[in-house]
Design an enzyme around this catalytic site. Structure first.
Site, PDB file in Angstrom:
ATOM      1  N   LYS A 216       0.829  -1.208   0.000  1.00 37.09           N
ATOM      2  CA  LYS A 216       0.000   0.000   0.000  1.00 37.09           C
ATOM      3  C   LYS A 216       0.864   1.258   0.000  1.00 37.09           C
ATOM      4  O   LYS A 216       0.665   2.172  -0.789  1.00 37.09           O
ATOM      5  CB  LYS A 216      -0.943  -0.008   1.197  1.00 37.09           C
ATOM      6  N   GLU A 222      10.027  -5.397   4.325  1.00 37.95           N
ATOM      7  CA  GLU A 222      10.216  -6.731   3.759  1.00 37.95           C
ATOM      8  C   GLU A 222       9.859  -6.766   2.276  1.00 37.95           C
ATOM      9  O   GLU A 222      10.596  -7.328   1.449  1.00 37.95           O
ATOM     10  CB  GLU A 222       9.368  -7.754   4.524  1.00 37.95           C
ATOM     11  N   GLY A 277      -5.484  -4.852   5.179  1.00 39.86           N
ATOM     12  CA  GLY A 277      -4.676  -5.865   4.498  1.00 39.86           C
ATOM     13  C   GLY A 277      -5.335  -7.211   4.382  1.00 39.86           C
ATOM     14  O   GLY A 277      -5.367  -7.825   3.315  1.00 39.86           O
ATOM     15  N   ARG A 278      -5.902  -7.714   5.477  1.00 39.44           N
ATOM     16  CA  ARG A 278      -6.498  -9.057   5.446  1.00 39.44           C
ATOM     17  C   ARG A 278      -7.833  -9.083   4.729  1.00 39.44           C
ATOM     18  O   ARG A 278      -8.433 -10.155   4.578  1.00 39.44           O
ATOM     19  CB  ARG A 278      -6.609  -9.607   6.871  1.00 39.44           C
ATOM     20  N   GLU A 363      -5.721 -12.062  13.703  1.00 38.98           N
ATOM     21  CA  GLU A 363      -5.271 -10.679  13.606  1.00 38.98           C
ATOM     22  C   GLU A 363      -6.425  -9.728  13.906  1.00 38.98           C
ATOM     23  O   GLU A 363      -6.216  -8.637  14.446  1.00 38.98           O
ATOM     24  CB  GLU A 363      -4.683 -10.389  12.227  1.00 38.98           C
ATOM     25  N   HIS A 394      -5.863 -38.222  10.043  1.00 45.23           N
ATOM     26  CA  HIS A 394      -4.783 -39.133  10.419  1.00 45.23           C
ATOM     27  C   HIS A 394      -3.668 -38.405  11.146  1.00 45.23           C
ATOM     28  O   HIS A 394      -2.549 -38.907  11.237  1.00 45.23           O
ATOM     29  CB  HIS A 394      -4.241 -39.838   9.172  1.00 45.23           C
ATOM     30  N   LYS A 517       8.176  -5.165  14.626  1.00 41.54           N
ATOM     31  CA  LYS A 517       8.744  -4.466  13.464  1.00 41.54           C
ATOM     32  C   LYS A 517       9.698  -3.357  13.901  1.00 41.54           C
ATOM     33  O   LYS A 517      10.777  -3.191  13.334  1.00 41.54           O
ATOM     34  CB  LYS A 517       7.614  -3.861  12.613  1.00 41.54           C
TER      35      LYS A 517
END
Length: 553
Positions: A216, A222, A277-278, A363, A394, A517
């Site tokens: 954005k 990163e 973001g999510r 979040e 399993h 961060k």
């Protein structure tokens, strides 16, 4: 709004739990009530979307429970908060922002405004960006958009992090792989671990690779580090002759940083600050999805989500499917002390769906402070996990069946497979497991049933299943296509909203991500300086010193 545990319905629910909940047995409830399934199941229907059946009947529910849960939602102002979200109010109160991802999929033309401004039209409006995405994705898919040597771009590398990666494009492109273009290869790079980028580049040809840089602000450390590594690789592999403008596009709002990087502003796809973001896969962040499955399918994806938005916005609470899902989550978290929630899709294409839900849920509702700034005196966001079945059966299903923890579970199945091989035997076996797991978790197996199988007496307790484990079964009436996937995602979004509205927390900020961060930036600088971690606690300082020694820094 008042903290949840101060609402009258909360105390009523606690009393109800003490008097009814402790003795409630699911299989007895079914035995005494032949109409239980019909009363507690709900079917989502909408034009262009296959019916989706939500069976809530295998939950700790009576008519009184449901009435009290709905009463709690009313007292917590779920409807009022929902209406405020759709109105464009700044319900993200800590960041003073609207929460308007529903506008990104507003295919029916609702009037949607933020601060009195229409968000759908205009130069940077939702519809304008969608038109740009349609044009560009079509050009890439058709080969009209070519690389600097005139070759078709067939290798897409999406560079992002968090919502620009995991919570959207990765999951959706995997879920819709059946619809993907056969000649396109997708890579998603999110980890700052150099291995992630190195492996993507290893399989790439610079002449046919398109990079989508999703950030954005275009300053996320990163993402920009990975983007610069990709740019360096591209220029090196092309002896400096490669055209950045033909091979890099930006999913961003920061034109000055985008153009400084070398990307033409015309190849920038923006989105507004009210897109979290999510919740961003519906926006320009979903460009990789549009390229891969085609814009028509991307539009169906938006349409399915919008249909669930309409249901959530207009349906009374007692029949409102996402609201019921959210109420059940609160019921188990706060009145049965369930700390976890399992989502198990019986669909290999949905293998990243639980990971998407992890970010969406944890979040959003991993918060402990209510709207008045006080600490919550009750449990909030559950720990969500999951894997596709039948693999999960399993591995960790042992804990769900016979462990000491109560783990409410969602099972998801499509009635039809995209790949009905072996005369549809695979789908029938898959469905048989889907039905059996929910039934087994409910009915369990008594000592008498174990003995009737000829089990030695000393093994009887080990083979006993207590049962009475709650599940919600979600059955899609066809294949899970773009529209159905959109509806499922929106269901969990609004379920998460309902939880947060009742718990009186802000589901739309993520301050908990920030501290790590900030410290990482400080330590990164220290790694290039002399010293051995001075100024930190002895553990952190010792680790920094050891790292410098081992890495020969």
């Amino acid at each position: 709004m008042a903290p949840a545990n101060t609402l009258p319905a909360w105390a009523e629910l606690q009393s109800h739990r003490d008097s009814v909940g402790k003795s409630f047995v699911l299989k007895e409830a079914f035995a005494s009530d032949p109409a239980r399934f019909e009363r507690f199941a709900r079917t989502f229907t909408a034009p262009g979307v296959a019916d989706v059946l939500f069976d809530f009947s295998k939950n700790f529910l009576t008519d009184e429970t449901l009435d009290l849960l709905v009463k709690l939602a009313e007292q917590a102002g779920v409807e009022r908060k929902r209406d405020a979200m759709f109105r464009g109010d700044k319900i993200n109160f800590t960041e003073k922002r609207a929460v308007y991802h529903t506008a990104l999929r507003n295919v029916s033309g609702w009037e949607m405004k933020v601060e009195g401004k229409d968000v759908m039209g205009g130069p940077n409006g939702v519809n304008t960006v969608l038109d740009h995405m349609k044009e560009f994705s079509g050009q890439v898919r058709s080969g009209e958009w070519k690389g600097f040597t005139g070759k078709k771009l067939t290798n897409i590398i999406n560079v992002g992090i968090g919502g620009s990666d995991l919570s959207g494009p990765v999951m959706v492109t995997e879920a819709l792989k059946h619809y993907g273009a056969d000649d396109l290869t997708l890579h998603f790079v999110s980890n700052i671990d150099g291995t992630h980028m190195a492996e993507a580049l290893k399989a790439s040809d610079p002449e046919t690779t398109l990079f989508l840089i999703a950030s954005k602000t275009f300053t996320t450390a990163e993402t920009i580090t990975n983007a610069n590594t990709a740019k360096t690789w591209f220029l090196k592999k092309t002896d400096g002759k490669g055209d950045i403008a033909k091979h890099f596009v930006a999913l961003s709002t920061n034109e000055s940083e985008v153009t400084k990087f070398g990307i033409d502003a015309k190849n920038m796809f923006g989105f507004e600050s009210w897109v979290g973001g999510r919740y961003s896969v519906w926006s320009a962040i979903g460009l990789s999805v549009a390229i891969y499955v085609g814009f028509d399918n991307f539009y169906k994806f938006l349409s399915g989500a919008h249909a669930m938005d309409k249901h959530f916005r207009e349906t009374p609470l007692k029949d409102n499917i996402p609201v019921l899902g959210g109420l059940l989550s609160v019921w188990y978290s706060d009145f049965f002390q369930a700390q976890t929630h399992l989502v198990a899709p019986f669909d290999q294409y949905l293998h990243r769906f639980p990971a998407y839900l992890q970010q969406l849920s944890m979040e959003s509702n991993g918060k402990s402070i209510t709207s008045d700034g006080s600490s919550a005196k009750y449990t909030t966001g559950p720990i969500l996990f999951g894997e596709p079945c039948t693999n999960a059966q399993h591995s960790f299903f042992q804990l769900v069946h016979q462990g000491t923890k109560l783990i409410p579970t969602d099972f998801i199945l499509a009635a039809k497979s995209h790949n009905p091989i072996s005369d549809n035997l695979h789908q029938k076996m898959l469905a048989s497991n889907y039905f059996a797991q929910a039934e087994a978790l409910m009915v369990g197996k008594t000592d008498e049933e174990v003995r009737a199988e000829g089990t030695p007496e000393d093994l009887v307790p080990h083979k006993r299943f207590l049962g009475n484990r709650p599940t919600t079964s979600i059955l899609v009436g066809d294949v899970i296509g773009p529209a159905e996937l959109g509806a499922l995602i929106a269901y969990y979004e609004h379920l998460t909203f309902t939880e947060g509205a009742i718990w009186d927390i802000n589901s739309f900020d993520q301050w908990g991500v920030e501290l790590g961060k900030v410290l990482a930036k400080k330590i990164l600088k220290e790694l290039d300086e002399a010293g051995n971690g001075d100024g930190h606690d002895t553990s952190t300082g010792g680790l920094i010193s050891a790292f410098k020694k081992y890495a020969k820094i």
